[in-house]
Design a protein around this motif. Structure first.
Motif, PDB file in Angstrom:
ATOM      1  N   THR A  35       0.690  -1.228  -0.116  1.00 39.97           N
ATOM      2  CA  THR A  35       0.017  -0.115   0.076  1.00 39.97           C
ATOM      3  C   THR A  35       0.897   1.459  -0.041  1.00 39.97           C
ATOM      4  O   THR A  35       0.657   2.208  -0.660  1.00 39.97           O
ATOM      5  CB  THR A  35      -0.969   0.003   1.315  1.00 39.97           C
ATOM      6  N   SER A  39       0.959   4.130  -2.967  1.00 44.58           N
ATOM      7  CA  SER A  39       0.649   5.251  -2.582  1.00 44.58           C
ATOM      8  C   SER A  39       1.647   6.399  -3.010  1.00 44.58           C
ATOM      9  O   SER A  39       1.410   7.612  -3.531  1.00 44.58           O
ATOM     10  CB  SER A  39       0.449   5.589  -1.046  1.00 44.58           C
ATOM     11  N   SER A 368      -8.240  10.538  -5.698  1.00 42.03           N
ATOM     12  CA  SER A 368      -8.416   9.843  -4.450  1.00 42.03           C
ATOM     13  C   SER A 368      -9.819   9.041  -4.538  1.00 42.03           C
ATOM     14  O   SER A 368      -9.683   7.782  -4.136  1.00 42.03           O
ATOM     15  CB  SER A 368      -8.885  11.173  -3.484  1.00 42.03           C
ATOM     16  N   ALA A 369     -10.631   9.230  -5.191  1.00 42.68           N
ATOM     17  CA  ALA A 369     -11.953   8.556  -5.591  1.00 42.68           C
ATOM     18  C   ALA A 369     -11.289   7.151  -6.348  1.00 42.68           C
ATOM     19  O   ALA A 369     -11.750   6.279  -5.931  1.00 42.68           O
ATOM     20  CB  ALA A 369     -12.852   9.101  -6.277  1.00 42.68           C
ATOM     21  N   SER A 372      -9.430   4.991  -3.770  1.00 46.46           N
ATOM     22  CA  SER A 372     -10.600   4.101  -3.103  1.00 46.46           C
ATOM     23  C   SER A 372     -11.285   3.133  -3.883  1.00 46.46           C
ATOM     24  O   SER A 372     -11.450   1.777  -3.127  1.00 46.46           O
ATOM     25  CB  SER A 372     -11.625   5.199  -2.338  1.00 46.46           C
ATOM     26  N   TRP A 376     -10.990  -0.982  -3.081  1.00 45.97           N
ATOM     27  CA  TRP A 376     -12.253  -1.816  -2.828  1.00 45.97           C
ATOM     28  C   TRP A 376     -12.332  -2.779  -4.023  1.00 45.97           C
ATOM     29  O   TRP A 376     -12.387  -4.046  -3.557  1.00 45.97           O
ATOM     30  CB  TRP A 376     -13.488  -0.886  -2.936  1.00 45.97           C
TER      31      TRP A 376
END
Length: 481
Positions: A35, A39, A368-369, A372, A376
């Motif tokens: 992660t 990132s 950002s969306a 996410s 998911w």
């Protein structure tokens, strides 16, 4: 975490071999590390996109500017500005496109061949032209000379006396002829009754010496060298000229908004006595720098800012640069102002962040969306793997109870082999990010309990006599049959 993995391998055995003595395999990358790397890559991608966007937005822009005729003051000004912008490494650069004059420059702009043009305010300005700056103001100078010999006529002191006379127009542009006709009509003089003679500016002295006209007209800046030389030639050959005042300048300006009432100060053209000896009322018009309507507001704002910044640097070596003025920003201006130039004049020019902050903000929100949603989706793809590993962990817990009831070492070895397979599958799941460290810790606890149950049961079986172990095995075999 490395200690936990060592314990997992150390307590796992197959066929009685202690794997703790084998070389310790490398620890798999944790999901957290993955992660962090993802990132970091995302942050670097965002920074790269912002840097690329900034470079794209701020890269130099070259504007083509139509100007003419050759060797005119307008051409010299544009060439000087071009050199200054290049030397200063400015955002906007210029590429002069030489034309035959202001009318040809206006046509080039109307056809979209250039981005900027130097045009006269009293010619047909293209509909797609918007004002950026006033390059200079020009005044109309009319003067008469007393002829010599056979060509000597009555002294002309007023414009109303021009009917039946010859008027020499300095310069080849038709705009000067049209200007003369406007003046004549204002005074009720029929242009058809006036003989108009045109000649190039560099032939003005010869034309005056040859007495080609009775009155001469020149249009240019108050300190125009062309006008001054023509008046000096008239004085040399025919004595002090008589300057004709345009007393109806206010009326002309009222009827033709492209013109303004103006004055020629006494002594503008030198001499003793002064030429003229008093202020002379006249009309003026402007030369404008105009931009094509489709040119970016940001680009024109930057060009206008550069223009007025470099103007101060050029005044000492090129005095004409001092004549550059800001455009008329009124809504009823003859030539509508370009929004970019208006933003500069009104102090409303936008910075890089002002222009692109909304795009940057929404881009960050979108990234950002997307991050996410991606996380998911990645978790959703590993759902089956997590469920399968959960079943295997439940199987390991069931094997703890079975190990405590086992009657032979062979059964325990088979369970150990199965536990090794479950361990291998669990480590693969951890390496793929399907389970987190918490899940691996729970599995470690279950595996420790299984190892303890196997060790305890083997110790019990080792303490029993061999005949009891064989009897128990036979009894179970008979029961299974």
């Amino acid at each position: 975490m490395k200690l936990s993995l060592k314990r997992l391998f150390g307590r796992s055995m197959t066929g009685g071999m202690d794997l703790a003595e084998a070389p310790t395999p490398p620890s798999p990358r944790s999901a957290a590390r993955k992660t962090a790397l993802v990132s970091l890559a995302l942050v670097l991608a965002i920074i790269g996109a912002l840097v690329g966007g900034y470079y794209f937005a701020m890269r130099p822009v070259t504007l083509k500017v139509a100007v003419g005729p050759a060797n005119s003051d307008d051409v010299k000004v544009v060439q000087t500005l071009t050199q200054a912008f290049s030397q200063n490494k400015s955002y906007v650069r210029l590429r002069p496109i030489q034309t035959d004059g202001a009318t040809a420059s206006a046509e080039a702009l109307a056809e979209g061949k250039v981005d900027l043009a130097i045009v006269r305010g009293d010619v047909d300005v293209p509909k797609n032209a918007q004002a950026v700056a006033t390059l200079r103001k020009n005044v109309v100078v009319l003067w008469s000379v007393q002829g010599k010999g056979k060509k000597k006529g009555a002294k002309i002191t007023k414009i109303a006396q021009l009917a039946g006379h010859r008027v020499g127009v300095v310069g080849r542009t038709q705009a000067n002829v049209n200007l003369l006709k406007v003046i004549l009509q204002q005074y009720g003089v029929d242009p058809a009754k006036v003989e108009i003679i045109q000649f190039p500016a560099n032939e003005a002295a010869e034309a005056i010496k040859s007495q080609k006209a009775d009155v001469y007209l020149a249009a240019g800046p108050v300190n125009s060298k062309i006008t001054a030389d023509a008046i000096a030639a008239s004085t040399k050959d025919f004595g002090t000229p008589t300057f004709l005042a345009i007393d109806s300048a206010d009326a002309i300006a009222q009827n033709h908004p492209v013109y303004e009432a103006s004055e020629i100060p006494a002594g503008t053209y030198g001499g003793s006595p002064d030429r003229p000896d008093d202020e002379v009322k006249t009309i003026s018009f402007s030369h404008h720098i105009v931009a094509r309507k489709g040119v970016s507001e940001t680009t024109i704002a930057a060009f206008t800012r550069q223009l007025f910044a470099v103007r101060q640097q050029l005044v000492t070596e090129f005095p004409l640069a001092a004549k550059i003025e800001t455009p008329d920003t009124d809504k009823d201006a003859v030539i509508p102002v370009h929004p970019g130039a208006a933003a500069f004049v009104d102090g409303e020019e936008k910075t890089f962040l002002d222009k692109y902050s909304d795009y940057i903000w929404w881009s960050l929100m979108a990234l950002s969306a997307m991050g996410s949603i991606g996380a998911w989706f990645a978790g959703y793809l590993k759902k089956d793997e997590r469920d399968n590993n959960s079943h295997l962990r439940e199987r390991l817990l069931d094997m703890i109870a079975a190990a405590r009831k086992s009657e032979t070492a062979e059964e325990l070895d088979q369970m150990q082999t199965e536990a090794d397979e479950i361990l291998r599958d669990t480590l693969h799941c951890f390496d793929h990010g399907a389970i987190e460290e918490g899940g691996l810790t729970a599995f470690n606890i279950a595996l420790d309990q299984f190892h303890a149950a196997v060790a305890d049961r083997k110790a019990v079986l080792m303490s029993l006599p061999q005949n009891l172990q064989r009897a128990g095995a036979q009894f179970r075999a008979a029961g299974n049959a």
